[in-house]
Design an enzyme around this catalytic site. Sequence first.
Site, PDB file in Angstrom:
ATOM      1  N   LYS A  17       1.089  -1.385   0.214  1.00  0.00           N
ATOM      2  CA  LYS A  17       0.670   0.163   0.325  1.00  0.00           C
ATOM      3  C   LYS A  17       0.217   1.288   0.301  1.00  0.00           C
ATOM      4  O   LYS A  17       1.054   1.761  -0.959  1.00  0.00           O
ATOM      5  CB  LYS A  17      -0.896   0.029   1.046  1.00  0.00           C
ATOM      6  CG  LYS A  17      -1.808  -0.848   0.999  1.00  0.00           C
ATOM      7  CD  LYS A  17      -3.190  -1.414   2.518  1.00  0.00           C
ATOM      8  CE  LYS A  17      -3.808  -2.324   2.426  1.00  0.00           C
ATOM      9  NZ  LYS A  17      -4.707  -2.722   3.766  1.00  0.00           N
ATOM     10  N   GLN A  69      -4.482  -1.973   9.339  1.00  0.00           N
ATOM     11  CA  GLN A  69      -4.261  -3.273   9.053  1.00  0.00           C
ATOM     12  C   GLN A  69      -4.891  -3.801   9.526  1.00  0.00           C
ATOM     13  O   GLN A  69      -4.664  -4.055  10.880  1.00  0.00           O
ATOM     14  CB  GLN A  69      -3.193  -3.428   8.620  1.00  0.00           C
ATOM     15  CG  GLN A  69      -2.843  -4.750   7.978  1.00  0.00           C
ATOM     16  CD  GLN A  69      -3.746  -4.356   6.577  1.00  0.00           C
ATOM     17  OE1 GLN A  69      -3.960  -3.580   6.110  1.00  0.00           O
ATOM     18  NE2 GLN A  69      -4.143  -5.859   6.024  1.00  0.00           N
ATOM     19  N   ASP A 114     -10.558   3.313   3.554  1.00  0.00           N
ATOM     20  CA  ASP A 114     -11.123   1.832   3.888  1.00  0.00           C
ATOM     21  C   ASP A 114     -12.665   1.432   3.873  1.00  0.00           C
ATOM     22  O   ASP A 114     -13.106   0.725   3.891  1.00  0.00           O
ATOM     23  CB  ASP A 114     -11.086   0.967   5.159  1.00  0.00           C
ATOM     24  CG  ASP A 114      -9.967   0.222   5.509  1.00  0.00           C
ATOM     25  OD1 ASP A 114      -9.697  -0.320   3.724  1.00  0.00           O
ATOM     26  OD2 ASP A 114      -8.945  -0.083   6.364  1.00  0.00           O
TER      27      ASP A 114
HETATM   28  N1  GUN Z   1      -6.924  -6.322   6.337  1.00  0.00           N
HETATM   29  C1  GUN Z   1      -7.123  -7.342   5.158  1.00  0.00           C
HETATM   30  N2  GUN Z   1      -7.600  -6.433   4.765  1.00  0.00           N
HETATM   31  C2  GUN Z   1      -7.781  -4.921   4.492  1.00  0.00           C
HETATM   32  C3  GUN Z   1      -8.287  -4.113   3.812  1.00  0.00           C
HETATM   33  O1  GUN Z   1      -9.052  -3.785   3.210  1.00  0.00           O
HETATM   34  N3  GUN Z   1      -7.900  -3.429   4.969  1.00  0.00           N
HETATM   35  C4  GUN Z   1      -7.168  -3.254   6.121  1.00  0.00           C
HETATM   36  N4  GUN Z   1      -7.621  -1.997   7.032  1.00  0.00           N
HETATM   37  N5  GUN Z   1      -6.733  -4.716   6.959  1.00  0.00           N
HETATM   38  C5  GUN Z   1      -7.268  -5.555   5.963  1.00  0.00           C
END
Ligand code: GUN
Length: 299
Positions: free
Chosen positions: A54, A98, A121
């Site tokens: 990311k 995350q 998100d």
């Molecule tokens: N863990 C797995 N997928 C995601 C996501 O799309 N966002 C976040 N913050 N954590 C994740």
Amino acid sequence: MSVRIIDGKAISGQVNDETAEMTADLAKRHGVRPGIAVILVGSDPASQVYVGSKGKKARELGFRSEMIVLPEATAQEALLAEIARLNADPGIHGILVQSPTPRQIDERAVILAIDPAKDVDCFHPFNVGKLLIGDTDGFLPCTPWGVMVLLERSGIRPAGKHAVILGRSNIVGKPLLALLMQKTAGADATVTVCHSRTPDIAMFTRQADIVVAAIGKARFLTAEMIKPGAVVIDVGINRVADPSTKSGSRLVGDVAYDEVAAKAGAITPVPGGVGPMTIAMLMRNTLRACQKSIGVVPA
Ligand code: GUN
């Protein structure tokens, strides 16, 4: 009939190129650039890879990227303090914590602490509520939105089709249900959601024009579970043992790829399907958050 491979790498590349172009335009016209903060609590190896990707993509697109890695034992209050600092930082437009987080962290409280205007998100109840009622003013959730863009840019129209989603998670299944059933162009599907307590999942998937597997079980969806010509979208990322590889393991989806590809009309691979779309849509949300912060939001 030969199967069509839906190339998430190529489609996410198009989306990212557009994002980079709009980002450069924003900098030129308004002197601002999108900023994203990604918080990782602990050292889960898979999460380390995801947050690394990311941050890398954000920098490639010309964003400001702040990566915050906190120790496994971080207290809830310390994480909330970090979020409060980022909420107040005008150069940060998107904040992401995350998931999963260590046990002592209350993820619900963390989500509620993020300013909904920076909730890229789309996990905050304010934005989830907007999504459900079809208010397009909020954000769209990254993975489900990525699935919709894959369908759209592959010329697959869900309208009037029966879509069956496997999995009812807050990150994928539930928000994808909301997106697919909206009364809008590009959606308008009839949607069934199957989950761990559904007695005969194959009975539903055999009726599906579109199957989305997001159940977290390696190679769960087999050829006998789909109808010929179905569109199969694989959201799963499962690490399985494979002695033939150097690392001794490899990633597979929730779909038994080879046999399902031989029967399906279109299918996403793993890796290279939905995965890169999630990051592309996260970047698009961050750009949007930045645009909204200065009052220039395209329709
Ligand atoms: N863990 C797995 N997928 C995601 C996501 O799309 N966002 C976040 N913050 N954590 C994740």
